[in-house]
Design a protein around this motif. Structure first.
Motif, PDB file in Angstrom:
ATOM      1  N   GLY A  66       0.794  -1.222   0.000  1.00 31.71           N
ATOM      2  CA  GLY A  66       0.000   0.000   0.000  1.00 31.71           C
ATOM      3  C   GLY A  66       0.827   1.272   0.000  1.00 31.71           C
ATOM      4  N   LYS A  67       1.908   1.304  -0.799  1.00 32.82           N
ATOM      5  CA  LYS A  67       2.774   2.481  -0.838  1.00 32.82           C
ATOM      6  C   LYS A  67       2.619   3.226  -2.165  1.00 32.82           C
ATOM      7  CE  LYS A  67       4.226   1.809   3.222  1.00 32.82           C
ATOM      8  NZ  LYS A  67       5.522   1.418   3.739  1.00 32.82           N
ATOM      9  N   PRO A  68       2.458   4.561  -2.111  1.00 35.08           N
ATOM     10  CA  PRO A  68       2.386   5.348  -3.350  1.00 35.08           C
ATOM     11  C   PRO A  68       3.750   5.398  -4.022  1.00 35.08           C
ATOM     12  CG  PRO A  68       2.473   6.799  -1.457  1.00 35.08           C
ATOM     13  CD  PRO A  68       2.391   5.400  -0.912  1.00 35.08           C
ATOM     14  N   ILE A  69       3.761   5.794  -5.299  1.00 36.12           N
ATOM     15  CA  ILE A  69       5.014   5.740  -6.053  1.00 36.12           C
ATOM     16  C   ILE A  69       5.237   6.997  -6.885  1.00 36.12           C
ATOM     17  CG2 ILE A  69       4.892   3.217  -6.214  1.00 36.12           C
ATOM     18  CD1 ILE A  69       4.129   3.617  -9.174  1.00 36.12           C
ATOM     19  N   VAL A  70       6.504   7.245  -7.186  1.00 32.82           N
ATOM     20  CA  VAL A  70       6.915   8.123  -8.280  1.00 32.82           C
ATOM     21  C   VAL A  70       7.636   7.208  -9.253  1.00 32.82           C
ATOM     22  CG1 VAL A  70       8.464   9.975  -9.000  1.00 32.82           C
ATOM     23  CG2 VAL A  70       7.080  10.234  -6.936  1.00 32.82           C
ATOM     24  N   GLY A  71       7.134   7.118 -10.481  1.00 34.81           N
ATOM     25  CA  GLY A  71       7.640   6.135 -11.432  1.00 34.81           C
ATOM     26  C   GLY A  71       8.387   6.751 -12.591  1.00 34.81           C
ATOM     27  N   MET A  72       9.505   6.097 -12.955  1.00 39.09           N
ATOM     28  CA  MET A  72      10.297   6.493 -14.121  1.00 39.09           C
ATOM     29  C   MET A  72      10.490   5.266 -15.004  1.00 39.09           C
ATOM     30  SD  MET A  72      13.154   9.086 -12.498  1.00 39.09           S
ATOM     31  CE  MET A  72      13.882   7.875 -11.389  1.00 39.09           C
ATOM     32  N   PRO A  73       9.464   4.876 -15.799  1.00 40.59           N
ATOM     33  CA  PRO A  73       9.568   3.666 -16.623  1.00 40.59           C
ATOM     34  C   PRO A  73      10.715   3.757 -17.624  1.00 40.59           C
ATOM     35  CG  PRO A  73       7.643   4.970 -17.235  1.00 40.59           C
ATOM     36  CD  PRO A  73       8.175   5.561 -15.982  1.00 40.59           C
ATOM     37  N   GLU A  99      11.994  18.729 -11.285  1.00 43.06           N
ATOM     38  CA  GLU A  99      10.837  17.885 -11.600  1.00 43.06           C
ATOM     39  C   GLU A  99      10.770  16.668 -10.677  1.00 43.06           C
ATOM     40  OE1 GLU A  99      10.377  18.775 -16.411  1.00 43.06           O
ATOM     41  OE2 GLU A  99      11.738  17.196 -15.703  1.00 43.06           O
ATOM     42  N   LEU A 100      11.907  16.058 -10.414  1.00 47.75           N
ATOM     43  CA  LEU A 100      11.922  14.901  -9.528  1.00 47.75           C
ATOM     44  C   LEU A 100      11.542  15.305  -8.103  1.00 47.75           C
ATOM     45  CD1 LEU A 100      12.488  11.954  -8.883  1.00 47.75           C
ATOM     46  CD2 LEU A 100      14.936  12.497  -8.748  1.00 47.75           C
ATOM     47  N   ARG A 101      12.121  16.407  -7.618  1.00 47.53           N
ATOM     48  CA  ARG A 101      11.795  16.883  -6.270  1.00 47.53           C
ATOM     49  C   ARG A 101      10.310  17.213  -6.149  1.00 47.53           C
ATOM     50  NH1 ARG A 101      13.562  22.626  -5.483  1.00 47.53           N
ATOM     51  NH2 ARG A 101      11.582  22.844  -6.595  1.00 47.53           N
ATOM     52  N   ASP A 102       9.771  17.937  -7.136  1.00 45.43           N
ATOM     53  CA  ASP A 102       8.364  18.335  -7.082  1.00 45.43           C
ATOM     54  C   ASP A 102       7.436  17.124  -7.111  1.00 45.43           C
ATOM     55  OD1 ASP A 102       9.214  20.929  -6.992  1.00 45.43           O
ATOM     56  OD2 ASP A 102       8.698  21.410  -9.080  1.00 45.43           O
ATOM     57  N   ALA A 103       7.800  16.116  -7.916  1.00 45.43           N
ATOM     58  CA  ALA A 103       6.970  14.906  -7.986  1.00 45.43           C
ATOM     59  C   ALA A 103       6.967  14.188  -6.643  1.00 45.43           C
ATOM     60  CB  ALA A 103       7.481  13.986  -9.090  1.00 45.43           C
ATOM     61  N   ILE A 104       8.122  14.084  -6.019  1.00 42.01           N
ATOM     62  CA  ILE A 104       8.227  13.416  -4.721  1.00 42.01           C
ATOM     63  C   ILE A 104       7.428  14.168  -3.656  1.00 42.01           C
ATOM     64  CG2 ILE A 104       9.822  12.868  -2.843  1.00 42.01           C
ATOM     65  CD1 ILE A 104      11.911  12.194  -5.010  1.00 42.01           C
ATOM     66  N   LEU A 105       7.584  15.492  -3.622  1.00 42.82           N
ATOM     67  CA  LEU A 105       6.859  16.291  -2.628  1.00 42.82           C
ATOM     68  C   LEU A 105       5.356  16.250  -2.857  1.00 42.82           C
ATOM     69  CD1 LEU A 105       9.217  19.401  -2.276  1.00 42.82           C
ATOM     70  CD2 LEU A 105       8.942  17.465  -0.691  1.00 42.82           C
ATOM     71  N   VAL A 144       2.763   9.173  -9.578  1.00 42.26           N
ATOM     72  CA  VAL A 144       3.090  10.273 -10.491  1.00 42.26           C
ATOM     73  C   VAL A 144       4.227   9.791 -11.385  1.00 42.26           C
ATOM     74  CG1 VAL A 144       4.066  12.590 -10.673  1.00 42.26           C
ATOM     75  CG2 VAL A 144       2.336  12.090  -8.927  1.00 42.26           C
ATOM     76  N   ALA A 145       4.124  10.064 -12.693  1.00 39.34           N
ATOM     77  CA  ALA A 145       5.110   9.573 -13.658  1.00 39.34           C
ATOM     78  C   ALA A 145       6.081  10.666 -14.071  1.00 39.34           C
ATOM     79  CB  ALA A 145       4.401   9.016 -14.892  1.00 39.34           C
ATOM     80  N   LEU A 146       7.336  10.254 -14.319  1.00 37.24           N
ATOM     81  CA  LEU A 146       8.375  11.133 -14.846  1.00 37.24           C
ATOM     82  C   LEU A 146       8.990  10.493 -16.089  1.00 37.24           C
ATOM     83  CD1 LEU A 146      10.388  12.369 -11.724  1.00 37.24           C
ATOM     84  CD2 LEU A 146       8.857  13.728 -13.164  1.00 37.24           C
ATOM     85  N   ASN A 147       9.548  11.330 -16.967  1.00 35.43           N
ATOM     86  CA  ASN A 147      10.248  10.844 -18.146  1.00 35.43           C
ATOM     87  C   ASN A 147      11.666  10.443 -17.749  1.00 35.43           C
ATOM     88  OD1 ASN A 147      11.608  10.444 -20.573  1.00 35.43           O
ATOM     89  ND2 ASN A 147      10.608  12.154 -21.603  1.00 35.43           N
ATOM     90  N   PHE A 148      11.974   9.146 -17.787  1.00 30.92           N
ATOM     91  CA  PHE A 148      13.272   8.649 -17.353  1.00 30.92           C
ATOM     92  C   PHE A 148      14.410   9.253 -18.172  1.00 30.92           C
ATOM     93  CE2 PHE A 148      16.675   5.490 -18.062  1.00 30.92           C
ATOM     94  CZ  PHE A 148      17.155   5.358 -16.774  1.00 30.92           C
ATOM     95  N   ARG A 149      14.165   9.505 -19.444  1.00 37.21           N
ATOM     96  CA  ARG A 149      15.232   9.967 -20.332  1.00 37.21           C
ATOM     97  C   ARG A 149      15.446  11.476 -20.300  1.00 37.21           C
ATOM     98  NH1 ARG A 149      13.117   5.421 -22.322  1.00 37.21           N
ATOM     99  NH2 ARG A 149      14.579   3.868 -23.144  1.00 37.21           N
ATOM    100  N   ASN A 150      14.545  12.181 -19.651  1.00 34.08           N
ATOM    101  CA  ASN A 150      14.671  13.637 -19.686  1.00 34.08           C
ATOM    102  C   ASN A 150      13.921  14.257 -18.510  1.00 34.08           C
ATOM    103  OD1 ASN A 150      15.167  16.265 -20.529  1.00 34.08           O
ATOM    104  ND2 ASN A 150      13.422  16.290 -21.942  1.00 34.08           N
ATOM    105  N   PHE A 151      14.565  14.267 -17.344  1.00 34.80           N
ATOM    106  CA  PHE A 151      13.955  14.921 -16.188  1.00 34.80           C
ATOM    107  C   PHE A 151      15.011  15.766 -15.481  1.00 34.80           C
ATOM    108  CE2 PHE A 151      15.740  11.024 -14.452  1.00 34.80           C
ATOM    109  CZ  PHE A 151      16.298  11.437 -13.253  1.00 34.80           C
ATOM    110  N   THR A 152      14.536  16.778 -14.777  1.00 38.10           N
ATOM    111  CA  THR A 152      15.429  17.657 -14.027  1.00 38.10           C
ATOM    112  C   THR A 152      15.296  17.388 -12.538  1.00 38.10           C
ATOM    113  OG1 THR A 152      13.792  19.417 -13.772  1.00 38.10           O
ATOM    114  CG2 THR A 152      15.143  19.441 -15.796  1.00 38.10           C
TER     115      THR A 152
END
Length: 522
Positions: free
Chosen positions: A376-383, A413-419, A402-410
């Motif tokens: 039951g844990k939420p995720i931030v995913g980078m397929p 963007e990663l910090r904001d998705a996690i927060l 919440v999804a991020l682009n694995f090939r092109n993220f800053t």
């Protein structure tokens, strides 16, 4: 008193079920080189051994300590070659669908040859040893499906990737293309016209590539390494008694399954988490607002990432108000933030079970996603590749990721998705809801896998579970012949009638022309 009687009856039934089946000799073949694939079946095989069955396991991952009723045939995998394949896949799979298929084919051929050329495995093939059951990983390695016929034993297929249109064919399951997404597609089960068209194209490419490219190559392996084979490979590949599928409708989607296709997602997870190492426990507890866990799985290694990507990740983690556990395959990471703990291995399921681990940053691999859902844990995913994009799309649609682009993220963007996931309670709520649905089953997944495995043994292959489609060819199975008759006869009648009408009209015209000519002469 009633409760005591119920417990006694339950224990009696369990004892009867355990003792009603004699010990069986089982050959388990898992040729894939990724450790996560073997981890997903390890508890299953060990449980079979603990129930008295004699297991011969063929894989690249032998038991670290000897286990009763368990024999290993160890495949020698060149890890550097495997790592090169993964790195190449990360690059090539982003180019085109055909490139993706080629990468899959090369990987399949590699793992097929590793097992077929293994000296100890060849000795087993040419020995007089007999088995009561063959358990084999199914992922387009059709030549190995000859093991059932070779040893004259029923076969159970285990799909660590769930099912797709090609795996469905092994038990003649149906895959309605209108609402069952292709694993390499981009859309979920509710699609508009254009999405259904795109899904149809993806399905068609996968089926054609498998039958026109992969099967012919596997046919050559079949003829070379099973020289006494008498059946066609196309018949052997549909000779499965049972499929155990690493999926579940609570997280995937509801879809048709024949009786001998059983969902067992989560069978590898221990329902009683083990204690994690003291240093990891202390690091998690030292973070007042909880901790997060980051892993790209067993195939994609963080240590392989480009320097600029590593720097973006470290910048993001350094700006977080929580501690981060990071699966990193090297002992040192230059510039590692103080709130980051690196290790080449973590007991992932046990880490996710920890109440103070609030979020999982993941590559969205199927096994990682199942463990996130289980706990039951939420995720931030980078397929990264293959089915991970669709898996992540499911998590987003369910509302716990919440999804991020694995090939092109800053780093921002990663910090904001996690927060966003940490601070918005809706993600944790959706994760718990999905987990509740995932656990609400009549049997635990491992218990179901064991039950149906022994069912096949008890019923000598359980032919009663197989649909009749196995005895039909393609035209018969899809009613092409009957549809042709149904629509062909009326069409033929219409054509005959139209020809008759045409001839009648021509005759009338000719007759009128004759009369006109006769009148002119008169």
């Amino acid at each position: 008193m009633c409760r005591i009687k119920c417990i006694a009856i339950a224990l009696w039934i369990l004892a009867c079920a355990t003792n009603s089946l004699e010990s069986a000799k089982i050959l388990a073949v898992f040729p894939f080189t990724g450790p996560s694939q073997y981890i997903s079946v390890q508890s299953y095989l060990r449980t079979l051994a603990s129930r008295g069955h004699e297991i011969t396991s063929v894989s690249a991952f032998p038991q670290k300590t000897p286990l009763q009723n368990f024999r290993d045939i160890t495949l020698q995998i060149e890890q550097s070659h495997h790592d090169d394949q993964v790195i190449n896949a990360i690059v090539e799979m982003s180019v085109s669908k055909l490139n993706l298929m080629k990468i899959v084919k090369d990987y399949i051929l590699l793992t097929s040859l590793v097992i077929l050329r293994n000296e100890e495995f060849q000795k087993l093939l040419h020995s007089d040893e007999q088995f009561d059951l063959i358990i084999i990983e199914v992922f387009h390695q059709d030549s190995l499906y000859a093991l059932g016929h070779h040893f004259k034993a029923p076969m159970i297929g285990v799909s660590t990737f769930g099912t797709d249109v090609v795996i469905d064919q092994l038990v003649d399951n149906v895959s309605p293309v209108s609402y069952v997404p292709a694993p390499t597609g981009k859309h979920l089960d509710r699609m508009n016209f254009w999405q259904r068209l795109e899904n149809l194209i993806a399905y068609t490419i996968e089926v054609l590539y498998h039958h026109l490219v992969i099967i012919p190559e596997q046919q050559r392996y079949y003829e070379k390494y099973f020289p006494n084979a008498t059946l066609r490979l196309t018949d052997i590949r549909r000779d499965f008694s049972l499929l155990l599928l690493n999926q579940h409708y609570s997280f995937n989607w509801p879809r048709p399954l024949v009786p001998n296709a059983i969902e067992v997602a989560g069978m590898h997870i221990d329902h009683k988490p083990s204690k994690i190492p003291d240093d990891m426990e202390a690091f998690i507890n030292a973070s007042p607002r909880g901790a997060i866990y980051f892993s790209l799985g067993s195939n994609v290694k963080s240590a392989f990432l480009p320097k600029h990507t590593l720097q973006e990740i470290m910048n993001a983690f350094a700006s977080l108000p929580v501690n981060v556990l990071w699966k990193f395959e090297k002992p040192d990471l230059a510039g590692k933030p103080k709130n980051v703990y690196i290790n080449k291995w973590f007991p992932q399921s046990d880490i996710l079970a920890h109440p103070k681990v609030k979020l999982f940053v993941t590559h969205a691999g199927l096994h990682s996603m199942i463990e996130a859902v289980h706990h039951g844990k939420p995720i931030v995913g980078m397929p990264v590749f293959y089915d991970q994009y669709l898996i992540m799309e499911k998590a987003v649609s369910k509302g716990f990721g919440v999804a991020l682009n694995f090939r092109n993220f800053t780093s921002t963007e990663l910090r904001d998705a996690i927060l966003e996931v940490l601070e918005n309670p809706k993600y944790s709520e959706r994760a718990r809801e999905t987990s509740t649905s995932f656990h609400d089953r009549p049997m635990k997944p491992l218990d179901a896998a064991i039950y149906w495995t022994e069912y096949v043994l008890r019923h000598k292959g359980a032919s009663q579970m197989r649909v009749a489609a196995r005895d039909l060819n393609f035209l018969q199975q899809h009613s092409v012949d009957t549809i042709a008759v149904l629509f062909g006869i009326p069409l033929l009648l219409i054509i005959v009638i139209m020809l008759g009408v045409y001839k009648l009209i021509v005759a009338i015209i000719n007759s009128n022309d004759g009369l006109n000519k006769k009148r002119k002469k008169e």
